[in-house]
Design a protein around this motif. Structure first.
Motif, PDB file in Angstrom:
ATOM      1  N   UNK A 122       7.486  44.111  -8.755  1.00 51.18           N
ATOM      2  CA  UNK A 122       8.430  43.592  -9.747  1.00 51.18           C
ATOM      3  C   UNK A 122       9.128  42.311  -9.294  1.00 51.18           C
ATOM      4  N   UNK A 123       9.161  42.043  -8.000  1.00 47.60           N
ATOM      5  CA  UNK A 123       9.775  40.804  -7.527  1.00 47.60           C
ATOM      6  C   UNK A 123       9.047  39.579  -8.061  1.00 47.60           C
ATOM      7  N   UNK A 171      15.368  48.326  -7.011  1.00 46.67           N
ATOM      8  CA  UNK A 171      13.969  48.151  -6.614  1.00 46.67           C
ATOM      9  C   UNK A 171      13.815  48.439  -5.125  1.00 46.67           C
ATOM     10  N   UNK A 172      14.712  47.889  -4.319  1.00 44.81           N
ATOM     11  CA  UNK A 172      14.613  48.099  -2.877  1.00 44.81           C
ATOM     12  C   UNK A 172      14.970  49.524  -2.477  1.00 44.81           C
ATOM     13  N   UNK A 173      15.880  50.154  -3.213  1.00 47.48           N
ATOM     14  CA  UNK A 173      16.170  51.566  -2.934  1.00 47.48           C
ATOM     15  C   UNK A 173      14.917  52.406  -3.173  1.00 47.48           C
ATOM     16  N   UNK A 203       5.105  29.924  -1.564  1.00 50.66           N
ATOM     17  CA  UNK A 203       4.639  31.061  -2.358  1.00 50.66           C
ATOM     18  C   UNK A 203       5.139  32.387  -1.787  1.00 50.66           C
ATOM     19  N   UNK A 204       6.316  32.390  -1.169  1.00 52.78           N
ATOM     20  CA  UNK A 204       6.836  33.582  -0.493  1.00 52.78           C
ATOM     21  C   UNK A 204       6.941  34.790  -1.411  1.00 52.78           C
ATOM     22  N   UNK A 205       7.192  34.558  -2.690  1.00 53.74           N
ATOM     23  CA  UNK A 205       7.379  35.660  -3.641  1.00 53.74           C
ATOM     24  C   UNK A 205       6.134  36.533  -3.752  1.00 53.74           C
TER      25      UNK A 205
END
Length: 180
Positions: free
Chosen positions: A83-84, A96-98, A153-155
């Motif tokens: 989803x990021x 999302x991270x949880x 392009x880190x995402x």
């Protein structure tokens, strides 16, 4: 046992990826969202709380749904990192991270317990293989993220992790590992 250990090692690589991805991409994440390092600490904290909740809920979920379904559920939780790619609002990053942390805790503890049960003759050897692959995943993710950062392009590190988790969950659903 060999197939189970191989799949366990793949899952441990994914949990290694998951538990370092935020730290690896933290400068870019914070810049993208216009946040400071205190907010970055919150991201890491929320993911850790999710991990802890996943580990603690594993026995109940195994009793309720069985080992295979619990592992698949954990892998599906890891896949939410995809989803990021959609650049969710800052407020959505915390759940999302949880969920991803929860999945990592669920997968890691479920696989560890399963491999220990299956490797009755050499449990220490099997666990050391799992732990080494976790370390390889934790070591590889910062390298991957740094390459992606250099290419602006880190995402894409997040969907790489999420889609990999999705593929591994499909493998867990279709492969046979004997009685789980």
């Amino acid at each position: 046992m060999n197939r189970l250990l191989l799949m366990g090692c793949i899952c441990y690589v994914l949990t290694g990826f998951t538990l370092v991805i935020v730290g690896s991409a933290l400068p870019e994440l914070l810049a993208f969202y216009g946040k400071g390092y205190d907010d970055g600490g919150l991201l890491v904290f929320v993911q850790f709380v999710g991990l802890l909740c996943g580990v603690l809920s594993m026995p109940s979920l195994i009793r309720l749904a069985g080992r295979r379904r619990t592992i698949v559920a954990g892998l599906l939780c890891l896949s939410v990192e995809t989803l990021f790619l959609l650049a969710p609002p800052w407020e959505a990053t915390l759940p999302i991270l949880f969920v991803a942390g929860f999945g990592a805790g669920l997968v890691e503890s479920s696989i560890g317990a399963l491999v220990l049960l299956a490797a009755a003759d050499r449990p220490a050897s099997a666990m050391s293989k799992l732990e080494v692959t976790f370390g390889l995943g934790a070591l590889a993710m910062p390298f991957l993220v740094s390459l992606l950062i250099a290419k602006q392009a880190w995402i894409y590190a997040f969907p790489v992790l999420g889609l990999s988790s999705l593929l591994v969950s499909v493998a867990w659903m279709v492969l046979s590992f004997g009685p789980l």
